[in-house]
Write a protein that holds these residues in place. Structure first.
Motif, PDB file in Angstrom:
ATOM      1  N   SER A  61       0.831  -1.204   0.000  1.00 57.65           N
ATOM      2  CA  SER A  61       0.000   0.000   0.000  1.00 57.65           C
ATOM      3  C   SER A  61       0.866   1.255   0.000  1.00 57.65           C
ATOM      4  O   SER A  61       0.591   2.214  -0.741  1.00 57.65           O
ATOM      5  N   LEU A  62       1.922   1.236   0.809  1.00 55.14           N
ATOM      6  CA  LEU A  62       2.844   2.377   0.851  1.00 55.14           C
ATOM      7  C   LEU A  62       3.503   2.588  -0.503  1.00 55.14           C
ATOM      8  O   LEU A  62       3.620   3.725  -0.982  1.00 55.14           O
ATOM      9  N   LEU A  64       2.344   1.691  -3.497  1.00 54.31           N
ATOM     10  CA  LEU A  64       1.364   2.182  -4.481  1.00 54.31           C
ATOM     11  C   LEU A  64       1.057   3.658  -4.273  1.00 54.31           C
ATOM     12  O   LEU A  64       0.990   4.437  -5.232  1.00 54.31           O
ATOM     13  N   VAL A  65       0.885   4.043  -3.007  1.00 55.06           N
ATOM     14  CA  VAL A  65       0.569   5.446  -2.717  1.00 55.06           C
ATOM     15  C   VAL A  65       1.712   6.360  -3.137  1.00 55.06           C
ATOM     16  O   VAL A  65       1.502   7.388  -3.799  1.00 55.06           O
ATOM     17  N   THR A  66       2.945   5.989  -2.767  1.00 56.69           N
ATOM     18  CA  THR A  66       4.089   6.846  -3.092  1.00 56.69           C
ATOM     19  C   THR A  66       4.355   6.873  -4.595  1.00 56.69           C
ATOM     20  O   THR A  66       4.743   7.915  -5.135  1.00 56.69           O
ATOM     21  N   GLN A  67       4.139   5.745  -5.283  1.00 57.40           N
ATOM     22  CA  GLN A  67       4.391   5.729  -6.722  1.00 57.40           C
ATOM     23  C   GLN A  67       3.336   6.513  -7.490  1.00 57.40           C
ATOM     24  O   GLN A  67       3.650   7.205  -8.463  1.00 57.40           O
ATOM     25  N   ILE A  68       2.087   6.399  -7.070  1.00 56.54           N
ATOM     26  CA  ILE A  68       1.038   7.202  -7.715  1.00 56.54           C
ATOM     27  C   ILE A  68       1.312   8.688  -7.489  1.00 56.54           C
ATOM     28  O   ILE A  68       1.181   9.518  -8.408  1.00 56.54           O
ATOM     29  N   THR A  69       1.718   9.020  -6.263  1.00 53.27           N
ATOM     30  CA  THR A  69       2.082  10.412  -5.968  1.00 53.27           C
ATOM     31  C   THR A  69       3.257  10.862  -6.821  1.00 53.27           C
ATOM     32  O   THR A  69       3.268  11.985  -7.355  1.00 53.27           O
ATOM     33  N   PRO A 108       8.262  12.011  -2.558  1.00 57.95           N
ATOM     34  CA  PRO A 108       7.636  10.680  -2.396  1.00 57.95           C
ATOM     35  C   PRO A 108       8.659   9.554  -2.245  1.00 57.95           C
ATOM     36  O   PRO A 108       8.463   8.638  -1.438  1.00 57.95           O
ATOM     37  N   PHE A 112       9.038   6.941   0.949  1.00 57.52           N
ATOM     38  CA  PHE A 112       8.939   5.494   0.764  1.00 57.52           C
ATOM     39  C   PHE A 112      10.184   4.778   1.289  1.00 57.52           C
ATOM     40  O   PHE A 112      10.078   3.811   2.054  1.00 57.52           O
TER      41      PHE A 112
END
Length: 252
Positions: A61-62, A64-69, A108, A112
């Motif tokens: 989850s971390l 995915l969130v950081t990569q989308i950001t 980001p 991460f």
């Protein structure tokens, strides 16, 4: 292409659109490359953590969130930078005419990598004697090198984007790109080496012969090959059981 566009050694007169295209491509490919490297590191860590569901879900989850950001921030930076990149005929180089907010480009990744580093060492302290000791040694040693090198370079780029003059904005960009690939390759090669050593050790343990040439029972737990874990598979307990039973019957 970026060296050709920015070194000033070429005598060609390039168009502004050429400079804008390759500056944008360079930033996007560099961020994708670093993101891919982070995911490969994460796969190795999941193996080391015995695929604990909670840790896998939290770190995934971390990621995915950081990569989308990071994708959103990269898109914003590239779109903002495009009109500001031009070819300077006097320098024979593509240049940036105005500072762009590169701070959001590095943040980001810093978040991460810091969180993954903390999680890894928290898990190591929680389980100081992991089952896959050889792989753990490789991951903690080379993974720490990977973290400190990339975290340090990201921090350097973050600081440069805030305090440096325009001429030094890209000073650390290519260092982090190359260092990411070098340190990741080192980690993967060493993990493969640990896999081969574990496989050879298993073979010796199982096929140990007494002076009468009768096979002895393997040491308890030796049939759980670390190589299965390094290849992303769980230990094949059924095979181990059959192997131990067959060796017992032969010895009898």
């Amino acid at each position: 292409m970026l060296t050709y566009a920015t070194s000033g050694f070429s005598e060609d007169i390039l168009s502004d659109s050429f400079c804008q295209t390759w500056f944008g491509v360079g930033i996007v490919v560099g961020m994708v490359s670093i993101g891919t490297s982070n995911f490969l590191i994460l796969l190795r860590l999941w193996v080391l953590w015995d695929r604990k569901t909670r840790l896998v879900l939290v770190t995934l989850s971390l990621f995915l969130v950081t990569q989308i950001t990071a994708i959103v921030c990269t898109t914003y930076v590239v779109s903002s930078m495009m009109p500001l990149v031009v070819f300077e005929p006097y320098l024979h180089s593509c240049i940036l005419t105005q500072k762009v907010n590169f701070v959001i480009l590095w943040t980001p990744g810093i978040v991460f990598e810091f969180m993954i580093f903390v999680t890894t060492w928290w898990n190591a302290l929680d389980q100081p004697l992991p089952q896959h000791a050889k792989m753990a040694k490789v991951m903690y040693r080379d993974g720490s090198i990977y973290f400190f090198v990339l975290f340090g370079l990201r921090l350097l780029n973050l600081i440069l984007s805030i305090v440096s003059p325009l001429s030094l904005m890209f000073l650390g960009v290519f260092f982090i790109w190359s260092a990411c690939n070098v340190t990741l390759t080192r980690l993967i090669i060493n993990s493969r080496r640990a896999a081969v050593e574990a496989e050879e050790s298993l073979f010796i343990d199982v096929y140990t012969y007494s002076p009468r040439s009768w096979p002895l029972l393997p040491r308890q737990g030796s049939c759980v090959s670390e190589n299965y874990e390094l290849q992303g598979k769980g230990p094949d307990i059924e095979i181990c059981t059959r192997l131990s039973s067959s060796v017992t019957s032969v010895a009898t």
